[in-house]
Design a protein around this motif. Sequence first.
Motif, short mmCIF file in Angstrom:
data_model
loop_
_atom_site.label_atom_id
_atom_site.label_comp_id
_atom_site.label_asym_id
_atom_site.label_seq_id
_atom_site.Cartn_x
_atom_site.Cartn_y
_atom_site.Cartn_z
N TRP A 148 0.81 -1.22 0.00
CA TRP A 148 0.00 0.00 0.00
C TRP A 148 0.85 1.28 0.00
O TRP A 148 0.32 2.37 -0.17
N SER A 149 2.15 1.16 0.18
CA SER A 149 3.00 2.32 0.40
C SER A 149 3.43 2.98 -0.91
O SER A 149 3.28 2.42 -2.00
N ARG A 150 4.02 4.19 -0.79
CA ARG A 150 4.57 4.87 -1.96
C ARG A 150 5.70 4.07 -2.57
O ARG A 150 5.85 4.00 -3.80
N ARG A 208 4.29 1.46 -4.73
CA ARG A 208 3.82 1.98 -6.02
C ARG A 208 4.98 2.18 -6.99
O ARG A 208 4.84 1.93 -8.20
N ARG A 209 6.13 2.62 -6.49
CA ARG A 209 7.31 2.81 -7.37
C ARG A 209 7.77 1.47 -7.93
O ARG A 209 8.11 1.36 -9.11
N THR A 255 -7.28 4.39 -11.25
CA THR A 255 -6.34 4.38 -10.13
C THR A 255 -7.16 4.35 -8.86
O THR A 255 -8.37 4.63 -8.86
N GLY A 313 -6.99 4.65 -4.28
CA GLY A 313 -6.28 4.91 -3.04
C GLY A 313 -6.94 4.15 -1.90
O GLY A 313 -8.07 3.69 -2.00
#
Length: 584
Positions: A510-512, A515-516, A533, A535
């Motif tokens: 779930w973290s940034r 996502r990277r 997309t 969230g």
Amino acid sequence: MAGLRLGPLLRYVDWESGTAATVWVEASRPCTVEVRCADGASGASPTFAVAGHHYALVVVEGLTPGSTTAYEVLIGSRRVWPPEGSRLPPSTITTPSTATPTGAAEGAVEGAGATPDPVRVSFGSCRWAAAPGGGHDPVGPDALVTLASHLAADPAAERPDVLLLLGDQVYADETSGATRRRLAARRDLGEPPGAEVADYEEYTCLYDESWRDPEVRWLLSTVPSCMIFDDHDVIDDWNTSAAWQRDIRATPWWHERIVSGLMSYWVHQHLGNLSPAELAADPVYAAVRASPDGTEALRRFAAETDADPARTRWSYRRVFGRVRLVMVDTRAARVLAEERRAMLHPEEADWLRGAVLDDPASYDHLLIGSSLPWLLPPLVHDVEHWNAAVCAGVRGPRWARIGEKVRRAGDLEHWAAFPESFDRFTELLREAGSGPDAPATICVLSGDVHHAYIAEPRWPDARPGTASDLDFSSRPGPGVAPVSRILQLTCSPVHNSIPRTIRTGFRLAWSRAGRRIGRMLTRHSRTGASPVTWGRAGGPWFGNQLMTLTLLGRKSALTLVQAKAGKQGDQLEAVLERSLTGES
């Protein structure tokens, strides 16, 4: 003398007339089972036989709309339910008031002086049977047992109008010590499939263990339930891929396992999902009931269904006043050939579209039950999307072989692992949520992943317009921004465990940073951006838990409770209470 072996389970309650319900039971021998209600309603049915077991699905008619009535189960003239000396309250059937007819707008009903009742829908998935006798439970209190104890202790407590069990009601591949001892008494566990169930009789052991707990037995006798299978009801990662299916079918024990699994699901879960009218029109039900022994008829049906999933529809639609539930089979309805890979075969996809879009003015809230989440933690979604492309050959044969190994090892077989199906399902939700008759909320209800969360999609390519502008026949592209609030609500497990390392992995997903990593995988697989997309609007929450939606008019509220052990006994602790429609 015949007795009650399992049940009763209150299954279908008619929300249109408020006068009919179905009650499922298993008896110890052939007999006629009668359900008799305190308000004079009743029903009776002879048992039907499958593999030496005797079942009845009793249609109860003449119920009073808007009432709660106690009932008892009789075999002959002898009462077999409730049991003598039971410490639990009487089992009851609650019928909805017919004051809010299907298709009537809330304002029109209120204008006539009627006050609609809220609809309460509780849901969850993944339940290991609780430790017998209330013994030490290494995975903590069972949320279903705890809910039952809470409701039994407080007659004034708000009860769910329906309980949605979204998969893994039993675990055919992860049996308890008690079940393994029963299996060992029948065969050598050193031979495949080992301590997993092998045939219909062993499946009945799982349902005995899961549904015989006194609190759960009482709960299921008094709260209507809707069910759908997931993989563990048959085997972990059931129908992951064509290669998986080819390998499992080559084993000597699989045919009996899958035939028995589908037979037992039909008997214990599927029949109760159907209305009396659907039961009356079902040719398999008629054939099984007409035969002195329905085993062969049901075996033939199960084998044909496994060979050709399009022969049978396990999905179904239910209506609760102004709430529509569409329960989707995301396991048996798949197309597994890599060049045509799809979560739903074409006939099933067409049925789903019709079930969702038919007469949108007749409902204020749309619930879609999918055992597998539509929206996953973003990194997990990207991994599955990457894997699907690699397995399809986008990086060549060597990567395809690696991808298949990764797919099986990582359980990569959710909606995201069927990219075309994901896109089309996403577009269907947008279409259902657009236009003047769009419902207030569209919620995809799921389990499977052993944690709970709320995810909310965003359509970055959406433009103003009307639902008629949408073209669902081609690959989804820019479309209409939905006016409904669309949410993924995931709640799992009811009673199971999740290792600490997996919890950490989900938090990363779930973290940034997750996502990277996902974007890197997308570049490697040469897949385009998702049409949507999303969230995280809540969670992740870990524990044994249940979610409940409370729906009234166009208002919607969500509650998440977890089962907690305490000095005064196990309790349900509210973790989340939230309005989903922004109204008080």
